[in-house]
Design an enzyme around this catalytic site. Structure first.
Site, short mmCIF file in Angstrom:
data_model
loop_
_atom_site.label_atom_id
_atom_site.label_comp_id
_atom_site.label_asym_id
_atom_site.label_seq_id
_atom_site.Cartn_x
_atom_site.Cartn_y
_atom_site.Cartn_z
N HIS A 26 -3.67 7.08 1.91
CA HIS A 26 -4.00 5.74 1.41
C HIS A 26 -5.40 5.38 1.91
CE1 HIS A 26 -3.97 1.57 0.51
NE2 HIS A 26 -3.84 1.18 1.76
N CYS A 75 0.81 -1.22 0.00
CA CYS A 75 0.00 0.00 0.00
C CYS A 75 0.85 1.27 0.00
CB CYS A 75 -0.93 0.00 1.19
SG CYS A 75 -2.02 -1.42 1.18
N ASN A 131 -10.12 -0.37 -1.26
CA ASN A 131 -8.66 -0.28 -1.12
C ASN A 131 -8.01 -0.90 -2.37
OD1 ASN A 131 -5.97 -0.57 -0.44
ND2 ASN A 131 -6.34 -1.50 1.56
O1 UT7 Z 1 -4.18 -1.38 3.18
C1 UT7 Z 1 -3.20 -2.16 3.75
C2 UT7 Z 1 -3.25 -2.29 5.19
N1 UT7 Z 1 -4.52 -2.80 5.64
C3 UT7 Z 1 -5.25 -2.10 6.49
O2 UT7 Z 1 -4.92 -1.00 6.83
C4 UT7 Z 1 -6.48 -2.79 7.08
C5 UT7 Z 1 -6.55 -2.54 8.55
N2 UT7 Z 1 -7.64 -3.27 9.20
C6 UT7 Z 1 -8.93 -2.92 9.05
O3 UT7 Z 1 -9.26 -2.03 8.30
C7 UT7 Z 1 -9.94 -3.63 9.91
O4 UT7 Z 1 -9.27 -4.41 10.87
C8 UT7 Z 1 -10.92 -4.56 9.12
C9 UT7 Z 1 -11.86 -3.71 8.27
C10 UT7 Z 1 -10.16 -5.54 8.28
C11 UT7 Z 1 -11.79 -5.35 10.10
O5 UT7 Z 1 -12.48 -4.45 10.95
P1 UT7 Z 1 -12.39 -4.62 12.53
O6 UT7 Z 1 -13.17 -3.51 13.09
O7 UT7 Z 1 -10.94 -4.71 12.94
O8 UT7 Z 1 -13.14 -5.97 12.75
P2 UT7 Z 1 -12.66 -7.25 13.56
O9 UT7 Z 1 -11.78 -8.10 12.75
O10 UT7 Z 1 -12.20 -6.82 14.93
O11 UT7 Z 1 -14.03 -7.99 13.77
C12 UT7 Z 1 -15.09 -7.44 14.60
C13 UT7 Z 1 -16.32 -8.32 14.45
C14 UT7 Z 1 -16.01 -9.80 14.63
O12 UT7 Z 1 -17.13 -10.41 15.25
P3 UT7 Z 1 -17.14 -10.74 16.81
O13 UT7 Z 1 -15.98 -11.66 17.03
O14 UT7 Z 1 -16.94 -9.41 17.51
O15 UT7 Z 1 -18.47 -11.35 17.03
C15 UT7 Z 1 -15.89 -10.31 13.23
O16 UT7 Z 1 -16.17 -11.66 13.10
O17 UT7 Z 1 -16.86 -8.18 13.14
C16 UT7 Z 1 -16.94 -9.47 12.52
N3 UT7 Z 1 -16.70 -9.30 11.10
C17 UT7 Z 1 -17.65 -9.03 10.21
N4 UT7 Z 1 -18.98 -8.88 10.33
C18 UT7 Z 1 -19.68 -8.62 9.22
C19 UT7 Z 1 -15.49 -9.32 10.46
N5 UT7 Z 1 -15.67 -9.09 9.14
C20 UT7 Z 1 -16.99 -8.91 8.98
C21 UT7 Z 1 -17.79 -8.62 7.85
N6 UT7 Z 1 -19.12 -8.48 8.02
N7 UT7 Z 1 -17.26 -8.48 6.61
#
Ligand code: UT7
Length: 330
Positions: free
Chosen positions: A257, A117, A287
Site C-alpha cells: 500500500h 487502505c 495515497n
Molecule cells: O494510508 C492510510 C494510513 N495512513 C498512513 O499510513 C499515514 C501515516 N502517517 C504519515 O505518513 C505521516 O505521519 C505524515 C506524512 C502524515 C506526517 O509526517 P510526520 O513525519 O509524521 O510529520 P509530523 O506530523 O510529525 O510533523 C512534523 C513537523 C511538524 O512541525 P514541528 O511541530 O516539528 O515544528 C509539523 O507541523 O512537520 C510539520 N508539518 C509539515 N510541514 C510542512 C506537518 N505537515 C507538514 C507539511 N508541510 N505538509
C-alpha cells in the site's frame, strides 16, 4: 497438475484521472513545500477527479472496461463485482451497483466493501473465496477512491498525502496452483480514534453544524497511524512469509500500500527485500487508499512473469491490515 481450485488473476485494469496536483500546486494552497513532502512521504504529485457529477464509479468504469477488453469478455459475463472504497458515490446504493449499471454488467451481483487502505486485500480475499467455492467463475475486484471528495485542503498534514485513482483485477478458477494462495487479514476497531471521518454516518448525521465543524473530512493523527502502520504491515508480511516457508529469494515482488515511502521501506527491510523488488509509484499518484495496490499491479503488469510470488501488504483506517500471497498466473 494440482487438483486444488484457486482464484487466479487473469487480467488487470487501472485508471487515474488526467488532472495532476503537484507539490508546487500545494505550496500555493497550504503552508508546505516540495522538499518536506518528498522527504517525509515520497510523493511528488497526485491525480484529482474533476468535473461536476463525477464520482468513484467513474473511476471504476474504465477499470472494468479495460479488464473486459483485455480478457476478451463482455460485461454481461461478469458474475460479481466487489468495489473496495471509503468514498462511495452515495451511502446507498453501492458503487458496485452503479458501476454494473454504467458498464452493462447486467448479470452481476455485487457490493461495496469498507476497509479503507486495506480494502483491496479484504475484497481480493473475499472474491477469491467466491471462486474457490466453485459457485462463481468471473469475479472482478476493484479498489477505488475519490479521496479528493473527503480531503480538507486547508489541513496540510492530510491534503498532501491523498489522491484519486482505481485499479482492479479479474479472478477466474485455476487448477494449476496460480492465484491467491494465502491471506492474513487483521483488524482492530479501537484504532478508529486515530483515523476516521466524524460525521455523515448514523453516529453523527450530516447537519449544518457538522459541515461548519469540517467533520466530513478525513481526521488523521499522522504520527500515531505511522507507528501502527510500520509495525502492522511489517509484522503481517513477515508472518505470511514464515507460514508459507518463503525466504526473501522466493519473493519476486512486494506490492505495498502506498501511504508513505518510509512505511514501505520499513516493510521491505523487515522482509529482507532489496529496493528493486518493491513496487513504488507513490511519487506519481500519492495515497489512493483502496486503489494503491491494484494500481501497482497495473503499472508493473508487463514486468511480471508467470510463477512470480507476490506479497501484497496494506495498513489503514480501522485499523485494518493484512498481507496476501499471489502466484502470478499470466
Ligand atoms: O494510508 C492510510 C494510513 N495512513 C498512513 O499510513 C499515514 C501515516 N502517517 C504519515 O505518513 C505521516 O505521519 C505524515 C506524512 C502524515 C506526517 O509526517 P510526520 O513525519 O509524521 O510529520 P509530523 O506530523 O510529525 O510533523 C512534523 C513537523 C511538524 O512541525 P514541528 O511541530 O516539528 O515544528 C509539523 O507541523 O512537520 C510539520 N508539518 C509539515 N510541514 C510542512 C506537518 N505537515 C507538514 C507539511 N508541510 N505538509
Amino acid at each position: 497438475m494440482s487438483q486444488k481450485l484457486t482464484a487466479a488473476i487473469t487480467a488487470v485494469g487501472g485508471y487515474v484521472p488526467e488532472d495532476r496536483l503537484t507539490n508546487t500546486d500545494l505550496e500555493k494552497i497550504v503552508d508546505t513545500n516540495d522538499e518536506w513532502i518528498r522527504t517525509r512521504t515520497g510523493i511528488e504529485e497526485r491525480r484529482i477527479l474533476k468535473g461536476e457529477g463525477k464520482a468513484t464509479s467513474d473511476l471504476c468504469v474504465p477499470v472494468v472496461q479495460e479488464i473486459c477488453k483485455k480478457r476478451g469478455i463482455s460485461p454481461e459475463e461478469i458474475d460479481c463485482l466487489i468495489v473496495a472504497t471509503v468514498t462511495p458515490d452515495m451511502l446507498f446504493p453501492s458503487t458496485a451497483n452503479i458501476t454494473c449499471d454504467k458498464v452493462g454488467a447486467k448479470n452481476a451481483w455485487g457490493f461495496d466493501m469498507s476497509a479503507a487502505c486495506s480494502g483491496f486485500l479484504y475484497a481480493l480475499t473475499s472474491g477469491a473465496m467466491y471462486i474457490e467455492s466453485g459457485r462463481f467463475k468471473k469475479v472482478i475486484v476493484v479498489g477505488a477512491d475519490k479521496m479528493s471528495s473527503i480531503v480538507d485542503y486547508s489541513d496540510r498534514t492530510t491534503c498532501i498525502i491523498f489522491g484519486d485513482g482505481a485499479g482492479g483485477v479479474l479472478l477466474e478458477p485455476n487448477y494449476q496452483g496460480y492465484g491467491i494462495l494465502d491471506s492474513i487479514l487483521k483488524s482492530d476497531g479501537s484504532g478508529r480514534t486515530h483515523l476516521h471521518m466524524k460525521a455523515g454516518g448514523s453516529l453523527r448525521p450530516s447537519s449544518f453544524e457538522t459541515v461548519a465543524a469540517k467533520e466530513h473530512y478525513i481526521y488523521q493523527e499522522g504520527q500515531a497511524v505511522f507507528k501502527f502502520a510500520v509495525k502492522g504491515m511489517a509484522d503481517v508480511s513477515a508472518e505470511l512469509m514464515e507460514r508459507n516457508r518463503l525466504s526473501a529469494d522466493d519473493i519476486a515482488w512486494l506490492v505495498p500500500h502506498q501511504a508513505n515511502k518510509r512505511i514501505i521501506d520499513a516493510t521491505a527491510h523487515r522482509m529482507g527485500l532489496s529496493g528493486e523488488k518493491v513496487m513504488v509509484n507513490i511519487q506519481r499518484y500519492g495515497n489512493t487508499t483502496a486503489g494503491t495496490i491494484p494500481l501497482c499491479l497495473w503499472d508493473w503488469e508487463n514486468k511480471l512473469n508467470k510463477g512470480d510470488n507476490l506479497v501484497l501488504a496494506a495498513f489503514g483506517g480501522g485499523f485494518t491490515w493484512g498481507a496476501t500471497l499471489v502466484k502470478w498466473g499470466h
